[in-house]
Design a protein around this motif. Structure first.
Motif, PDB file in Angstrom:
ATOM      1  N   VAL A  19       0.830  -1.199   0.000  1.00  0.00           N
ATOM      2  CA  VAL A  19       0.000   0.000   0.000  1.00  0.00           C
ATOM      3  C   VAL A  19       0.873   1.260   0.000  1.00  0.00           C
ATOM      4  N   TRP A  22       1.643   3.775  -3.112  1.00  0.00           N
ATOM      5  CA  TRP A  22       0.857   4.942  -3.539  1.00  0.00           C
ATOM      6  C   TRP A  22       1.363   6.260  -2.964  1.00  0.00           C
ATOM      7  N   PRO A  23       1.614   6.401  -1.657  1.00  0.00           N
ATOM      8  CA  PRO A  23       2.147   7.683  -1.186  1.00  0.00           C
ATOM      9  C   PRO A  23       3.537   7.983  -1.750  1.00  0.00           C
ATOM     10  N   TRP A  59      -4.353   4.664  -3.429  1.00  0.00           N
ATOM     11  CA  TRP A  59      -4.012   4.466  -2.026  1.00  0.00           C
ATOM     12  C   TRP A  59      -5.264   4.121  -1.228  1.00  0.00           C
ATOM     13  N   ARG A  63      -5.960   0.407   0.380  1.00  0.00           N
ATOM     14  CA  ARG A  63      -6.152   0.334   1.834  1.00  0.00           C
ATOM     15  C   ARG A  63      -7.466  -0.375   2.154  1.00  0.00           C
TER      16      ARG A  63
END
Length: 195
Positions: A19, A22-23, A59, A63
């Motif tokens: 995950v 994405w950031p 994201w 999640r």
């Protein structure tokens, strides 16, 4: 250089279905926008804006998937999903290229910029959906993006995207293997070989 290294990190994390991919993609996009602002490459800037917007969506999606199932599920898109993705990508590319041609200050290379812009959106949408085809979409974007980066004077970006291409092949293989039904272990499986 920092933006591209972050992009490589995001790709590696995506390969592992993390995950955090994405950031890291979001941060990479923000750094690259500042680098591309001095050039005349709105397609590359647009691509990074897409990276940021889609990274927020992806994201959230990943999640939710991880919370619901404990993992990020990957699969091949259905033929209908592939057709819709390809059709939307083609139509979006034509529409954006026409816009770039109508307003020449937006792009010095309307078709390549439009292709990269829309292809990136298609790839990240497919990644967010967990489709193996997202790797194919990245390959298609890199085929145009690598030469354009070199031609625009962004040599480090071009070299980085060339490395992306190799990593994409490994990521595609990993996701493909993940979609296969698990087979029962056998006593004849060699050490190091996948069951």
């Amino acid at each position: 250089m920092i933006g591209n290294l972050l992009g490589l990190t995001a790709l590696a994390l995506g390969w592992r279905r993390s995950v955090i991919s994405w950031p890291v993609q979001l941060l990479s996009g923000a750094v690259l926008i500042t680098a591309y602002l001095n050039g005349h490459v709105p397609g590359l800037i647009g691509k990074q804006l897409i990276v940021i917007a889609t990274a927020l969506w992806g994201w959230s999606r990943w999640r939710q998937s991880r919370k619901a199932t404990g993992e990020i599920a990957v699969r091949f898109a259905s033929w209908k999903e592939r057709a819709l993705l390809a059709g939307a990508t083609a139509a979006g590319t034509v529409a954006l290229a026409e816009l770039f041609q109508a307003f020449p200050k937006l792009s010095w290379n309307p078709w390549a910029d439009a292709y990269i812009f829309v292809g990136t959106l298609a790839a990240m949408f497919a990644q967010g959906r967990g489709w193996v085809e997202f790797w194919f979409a990245w390959i298609a974007v890199d085929v145009v993006g690598v030469p354009l980066a070199f031609d625009s004077g962004y040599t480090f970006s071009g070299l980085t995207y060339a490395v992306y291409f190799v990593l994409v092949l490994f990521g595609m293989r990993a996701w493909y293997l993940r979609t296969r039904s698990p087979r029962p272990a056998s006593d004849t499986v060699l050490q190091g070989a996948s069951a």
